[in-house]
Design a protein around this motif. Structure first.
Motif: not given
Length: 363
Positions: A236-248, A252-264
């Motif tokens: 994800i860190a290598e390729l994605a522009d934006r990330v959805l995090v799924m649980y159950a 549960v979270e949606s963010a641009p990839v760098m923001e997600l890694f820096r500040q979940p």
């Protein structure tokens, strides 16, 4: 349609300002099993824009693959019951006649499956299957032209001696070569959207790196948006522009990839990042997320993550009220947590206990 033409790659920053290529709204999938009804996907909504790479991450069973199989109507019904809307080119894919869906699958939306060995027909050659994928959507293309295009695609994705390999069967390809051939087939009709479901599973790290390069090539050659489903945060860190995090079964979270890694902004995202192995930190053991995801046959009434959450601490709101996915700040961020504003303190706590700075992210 000229299937050998090479479209120009658009500027991603500009394309994301326009209309979404695909809009998923309140996607819900229920699966009837012996033990009851599994709520595999629970009200999932997201958009993807032309030229964008959208990553979807989460543990096994979080609903990643079921959600994309649902929007492409690849699940048999029954036992699957799918509701919501999936708007593409002004039409809802969930209500289209099956004949129209067959034209969209493979031509406008293609999929790279997790296990190419079971996705290819074992009694047909690889080349004939790629040629068939071209001709089924372009009847005017001759067998000779389709064969030439299939050989061109095999060479493009790095299959050596593509003319000879065209005549080989799936069992004669290695795992990495089969995955390359699957990507070649996905590129065959220059789709607008490519869905890649765990494209590097069971491949060694060298082949994984090559497959990543080929996925990027596929995007450049076809101008396609890509939905990348994986549990691999490095991918994800290598390729994605934006990330959805799924649980159950939920986002549960949606963010641009760098923001997600820096500040979940969700404790589950933070736990995933905290369990990511790092080469720059010495640890006595791998960090894991305690506990297990809840049963989706009978999901809990409140937050599905609260029993595993470091931040819940028994707070009544967590187990009584299910948090909504709400926007955070002015940017394109959202999280489904009652106490997302407390995340900075928790991130610092995890850093101190694991020795891993989960907010370092991708530079």
């Amino acid at each position: 349609m000229d299937i050998s033409s090479e479209p120009q790659t658009p500027d991603r920053a500009d394309t994301r300002l326009g209309a979404p290529l695909l809009s998923v709204r309140d996607l819900t999938t229920r699966l009837a099993v012996e033990s009851g009804v599994v709520q595999a996907v629970r009200g999932v909504s997201w958009d993807i824009y032309p030229g964008e790479i959208l990553g979807i991450v989460g543990e096994s069973g979080s609903g990643k693959s079921v959600s994309v199989s649902s929007l492409l109507r690849l699940l048999p019904s029954p036992p699957a019951i799918v509701s919501g809307s999936v708007m593409y080119n002004g039409q809802d894919l969930l209500t289209l006649p099956e004949r129209r869906m067959r034209r969209i699958r493979g031509q406008e939306i293609s999929m790279i499956f997790q296990d190419p060995m079971t996705s290819f027909n074992p009694v047909k050659t690889i080349g004939s299957q790629i040629s068939e994928a071209i001709r089924v959507h372009h009847r005017s293309v001759s067998r000779r032209a389709a064969r030439a295009r299939a050989i061109e695609l095999l060479g493009m994705v790095g299959v050596p001696s593509p003319e000879g390999r065209y005549k080989q069967f799936p069992h004669e390809y290695s795992g990495g070569m089969r995955q390359r051939a699957m990507i070649a087939m996905a590129m065959a009709n220059q789709p607008k959207l490519i869905i890649a479901d765990e494209p590097t599973t069971a491949l060694d790290v060298t082949i994984q790196a090559q497959v990543l390069e080929i996925l990027q090539l596929a995007q450049r050659e076809t101008n396609a948006a890509i939905v990348l489903i994986t549990h691999d945060l490095g991918l994800i860190a290598e390729l994605a522009d934006r990330v959805l995090v799924m649980y159950a079964g939920k986002v549960v979270e949606s963010a641009p990839v760098m923001e997600l890694f820096r500040q979940p902004r969700h404790p589950y995202t933070l736990s995933l990042l905290g369990s990511l192995p790092r080469l720059d930190v010495e640890l006595d053991h791998l960090v894991s997320i305690p506990g297990q995801p809840p049963s989706l046959t009978n999901p809990p009434p409140g937050c599905a993550f609260y029993l595993r959450c470091k931040m819940s601490d028994g707070r009544e709101r967590c187990w009584q009220e299910e948090p909504a996915l709400l926007s955070i700040g002015a940017g394109p961020r959202s999280a489904a947590c009652h106490f997302s504003d407390e995340m900075d303190g928790l991130a610092q706590s995890v850093t101190e206990t694991t020795g891993v700075d989960v907010r370092a992210g991708k530079e």
